[in-house]
Design an enzyme around this catalytic site. Structure first.
Site, PDB file in Angstrom:
ATOM      1  N   GLU A  71       2.588 -15.015  21.846  1.00 17.29           N
ATOM      2  CA  GLU A  71       1.357 -15.590  22.403  1.00 17.29           C
ATOM      3  C   GLU A  71       0.339 -14.522  22.790  1.00 17.29           C
ATOM      4  O   GLU A  71      -0.868 -14.757  22.701  1.00 17.29           O
ATOM      5  CB  GLU A  71       1.689 -16.465  23.619  1.00 17.29           C
ATOM      6  CG  GLU A  71       2.456 -17.739  23.293  1.00 17.29           C
ATOM      7  CD  GLU A  71       3.967 -17.556  23.243  1.00 17.29           C
ATOM      8  OE1 GLU A  71       4.685 -18.566  23.067  1.00 17.29           O
ATOM      9  OE2 GLU A  71       4.433 -16.389  23.386  1.00 17.29           O
ATOM     10  N   PHE A 133      12.142 -27.821  33.170  1.00 12.55           N
ATOM     11  CA  PHE A 133      12.320 -26.815  32.134  1.00 12.55           C
ATOM     12  C   PHE A 133      10.958 -26.357  31.593  1.00 12.55           C
ATOM     13  O   PHE A 133      10.128 -27.160  31.215  1.00 12.55           O
ATOM     14  CB  PHE A 133      13.169 -27.375  30.991  1.00 12.55           C
ATOM     15  CG  PHE A 133      13.354 -26.424  29.851  1.00 12.55           C
ATOM     16  CD1 PHE A 133      14.085 -25.251  30.011  1.00 12.55           C
ATOM     17  CD2 PHE A 133      12.783 -26.685  28.614  1.00 12.55           C
ATOM     18  CE1 PHE A 133      14.253 -24.363  28.960  1.00 12.55           C
ATOM     19  CE2 PHE A 133      12.942 -25.807  27.558  1.00 12.55           C
ATOM     20  CZ  PHE A 133      13.678 -24.645  27.725  1.00 12.55           C
ATOM     21  N   GLN A 134      10.758 -25.055  31.601  1.00 11.35           N
ATOM     22  CA  GLN A 134       9.512 -24.415  31.138  1.00 11.35           C
ATOM     23  C   GLN A 134       8.283 -24.908  31.898  1.00 11.35           C
ATOM     24  O   GLN A 134       7.177 -24.913  31.360  1.00 11.35           O
ATOM     25  CB  GLN A 134       9.328 -24.592  29.626  1.00 11.35           C
ATOM     26  CG  GLN A 134      10.347 -23.801  28.813  1.00 11.35           C
ATOM     27  CD  GLN A 134      10.034 -23.702  27.343  1.00 11.35           C
ATOM     28  OE1 GLN A 134       9.389 -24.581  26.776  1.00 11.35           O
ATOM     29  NE2 GLN A 134      10.490 -22.632  26.703  1.00 11.35           N
ATOM     30  N   LYS A 183       2.140 -33.279  28.941  1.00  7.49           N
ATOM     31  CA  LYS A 183       2.627 -33.890  27.700  1.00  7.49           C
ATOM     32  C   LYS A 183       2.292 -35.374  27.627  1.00  7.49           C
ATOM     33  O   LYS A 183       1.965 -35.891  26.553  1.00  7.49           O
ATOM     34  CB  LYS A 183       4.141 -33.665  27.588  1.00  7.49           C
ATOM     35  CG  LYS A 183       4.689 -33.836  26.176  1.00  7.49           C
ATOM     36  CD  LYS A 183       6.112 -33.308  26.077  1.00  7.49           C
ATOM     37  CE  LYS A 183       6.622 -33.398  24.639  1.00  7.49           C
ATOM     38  NZ  LYS A 183       7.999 -32.850  24.511  1.00  7.49           N
ATOM     39  N   MET A 497      -2.990  10.042  25.747  1.00  9.06           N
ATOM     40  CA  MET A 497      -3.922  10.142  26.862  1.00  9.06           C
ATOM     41  C   MET A 497      -3.189  10.468  28.159  1.00  9.06           C
ATOM     42  O   MET A 497      -3.671  11.268  28.977  1.00  9.06           O
ATOM     43  CB  MET A 497      -4.730   8.858  27.019  1.00  9.06           C
ATOM     44  CG  MET A 497      -5.867   8.964  28.024  1.00  9.06           C
ATOM     45  SD  MET A 497      -7.055  10.273  27.620  1.00  9.06           S
ATOM     46  CE  MET A 497      -8.051   9.447  26.385  1.00  9.06           C
TER      47      MET A 497
END
Length: 582
Positions: A71, A133-134, A183, A497
């Site tokens: 993602e 969940f999630q 959902k 760097m």
């Protein structure tokens, strides 16, 4: 077509009659995206966003979905798309870890003013707050790093919220917006009327009315100035005011220097473009900041990497600050005249009021300092005498091949500063980098997005060996969807760097900066991407030509000196006029 096969048109009796369609929240979302002009979506499916992906199955003829490998890659690709195209980038992610993986990209887009709309799935509304969940509270997590966010729990809200999201993302000072959709709202069937774009939100003022008295004050200071100096940033590009900006500086004969985000707003070769500001910027623009009598800042925010020590920054100068975001005026540097507004509108008014002038002697001072930098820094970097290749000479040869017409996307580190210093740009929206947040891993996915945003342009991703290893999985996105990105890895076997700072300011105590890399050529070829490695100067030009001319994606690894430093440099805690050439 989805609208014809899935929707069931109904008619509500009303005066006047409003034609409605019966559809799911997911279908209405996708139709809204089409109404907003979206053609490309970057995303990754999951459980909580599955209804939207199920609906997307019927929209292949209207919406191109690019399946990324992470993602974070999706949101950086959306950023690259927005930066190269000037349109809003769109990314889909599921709930929980899918949504939290967007946070770095949101923060990057927020600080760099990139317009993106993120759609995240969320658990059913009745499960919110139950640690399902999630389930993650993505709204509170992303509030500090979004311009606006909103959670939808009822499908009826989707059209209005989506329209607001696009309006907020692209209006005023652009930025990222996130919509979290439960959902049940994605599945919910309702009667929906026509999609209406948003062009006004009460209490939200994306740009103000012009205040002519402040523009007149600014013009008066400019007309009286003997040593005026323009500092321009990405605001010129975001405001699509490149032509207005060019007309302004040309009429008043104003030396102008860019922030790394403003690079490309006018061609690199323009005679009034005196170079780059900031910690690794050019010598003259930094030193002469503290000699200018009037500084005109346009679409830039006086970031600490530009100003150095604020208590020693341009104390002798009158400051004029043009910006669309009033929060930036007086935030870091006190302005004598603040001009709040869209520079596409304010600059033409200012141009009409300034005198036609040529500051020949003042401009010559920039050229004198530039010659010193050429002698001591630029020539040794672009035309090195030693056996090791330098990043600068790679950029010089690349410029010869592309002619300044390529889009250059950089990751973060030494290669980024070298590219911003030496890459040649003839066109706007050609320099894409992570400026404010400095996100390693940005380069590869952002280049993929940039190619979709500007498909007819050559897109070159310049990345260090460290940054490339943060998001290498996006080679899989290139493999599957064929984005013709040219990947140039400048490999110095260090986190360059950080190593430079450890050398200069920490007694060369190299603490965990030597990085071992895989066989990048073999890695690319495992994704069916052509690749090559070059370590000899004699082979550099041919290797770069092969990369650019190859039909399809290509990875080229160039081995450069391990302990080369990027100069000039303003040491941390120092004034810009204390910039070091060595």
């Amino acid at each position: 077509m989805a609208q014809e096969t899935t929707f069931e048109p109904t008619t509500k009796t009303a005066t006047p009659t409003v034609k409605t369609v019966k559809a799911s929240g997911s279908q209405i979302l996708l139709n809204g995206l089409i109404e907003e002009g979206v053609t490309t979506i970057f995303g990754y499916p999951g459980g909580a966003i599955m209804p939207i992906y199920d609906a997307l199955y019927d929209y292949n003829d209207k919406l191109k979905h690019i399946l990324v490998r992470h993602e974070q890659g999706g949101i950086h690709a959306a950023q690259g798309y927005a930066r190269s195209s000037g349109d809003v980038g769109v990314v889909f992610a599921t709930s929980g870890p899918g949504a939290t993986n967007l946070v770095t990209g949101l923060a990057d887009a927020q600080i760099d003013s990139t317009p993106i709309v993120c759609i995240t799935g969320q658990v059913f509304a009745h499960l919110l707050g139950t640690d399902a969940f999630q389930e993650t509270d993505v709204i509170n997590i992303t509030t500090p790093v979004t311009k606006w966010n909103y959670q939808v729990t009822d499908a009826k809200e989707i059209p209005e919220v989506l329209a607001k999201a696009f309006y907020i993302a692209k209006s005023g000072r652009p930025g990222p917006v996130l919509i979290d959709i439960t959902k049940n709202a994605q599945l919910q069937i309702e009667d929906f009327g026509p999609y209406l774009k948003c062009n006004h939100i009460r209490s939200y003022r994306p740009k103000p009315q012009l205040r002519f008295e402040f523009i007149e004050e600014a013009a008066k200071l400019i007309n009286q100035a003997k040593k005026p100096f323009v500092l321009f940033g990405q605001g010129v590009i975001l405001g699509k005011a490149e032509n207005e900006f060019k007309a302004f500086i040309e009429k008043a004969g104003l030396p102008s220097a860019f922030t790394i985000m403003g690079d490309g707003a006018i061609p690199t070769s323009h005679p009034l473009n005196v170079g780059m500001l900031g910690m690794h910027g050019n010598y003259g623009p930094n030193v002469l900041t503290n000699e200018a009598d009037v500084i005109i800042a346009i679409g830039m925010r006086f970031d600490d990497r530009v100003t150095g020590r604020l208590d020693k920054y341009a104390k002798q100068a009158k400051i004029i600050h043009l910006d669309i975001d009033p929060a930036e005026i007086d935030k870091n540097v006190k302005a004598d005249v603040g001009v709040w507004g869209d520079c596409k509108e304010t600059l033409p008014v200012l141009t009409n009021l300034v005198h036609k002038t040529e500051h020949t002697e003042w401009l010559a001072k920039f050229r004198d300092y530039n010659q010193q930098e050429i002698d001591q820094v630029i020539t040794p970097e672009l035309y090195p005498q030693g056996d090791e290749m330098t990043m600068g000479e790679v950029l010089r040869v690349l410029n010869e091949i592309t002619g300044g017409n390529a889009i250059v996307v950089t990751d973060v580190g030494q290669h980024q500063m070298v590219a911003c210093r030496y890459a040649k740009f003839n066109h706007t929206r050609s320099n894409i980098t992570s400026g404010g947040l400095g996100t390693m891993g940005f380069g590869l996915p952002a280049a993929i997005g940039a190619k979709y945003g500007a498909p007819h342009k050559t897109v070159v991703a310049i990345i260090g060996d460290g940054g490339f290893q943060m998001t290498p999985q996006e080679l899989g996105t290139i493999m599957q969807f064929g984005a013709e990105v040219k990947i140039l890895i400048l490999n110095n076997s260090f986190l360059g760097m950080v190593r430079q700072w450890q050398q200069l300011f920490h007694d060369k105590r190299y603490s965990f900066v030597n990085i071992t890399s895989p066989d990048f050529v073999a890695l690319a070829k495992s994704y069916y991407i052509e690749a090559n490695k070059v370590s000899e100067r004699a082979n550099l030009k041919t290797a770069l030509e092969n990369m650019i001319n190859h039909k399809g994606a290509y990875l080229l690894e160039v081995v450069v000196g391990k302990e080369n430093n990027v100069f000039p440099m303003v040491p941390q805690g120092c004034s810009v006029s204390e910039i070091r050439l060595k």
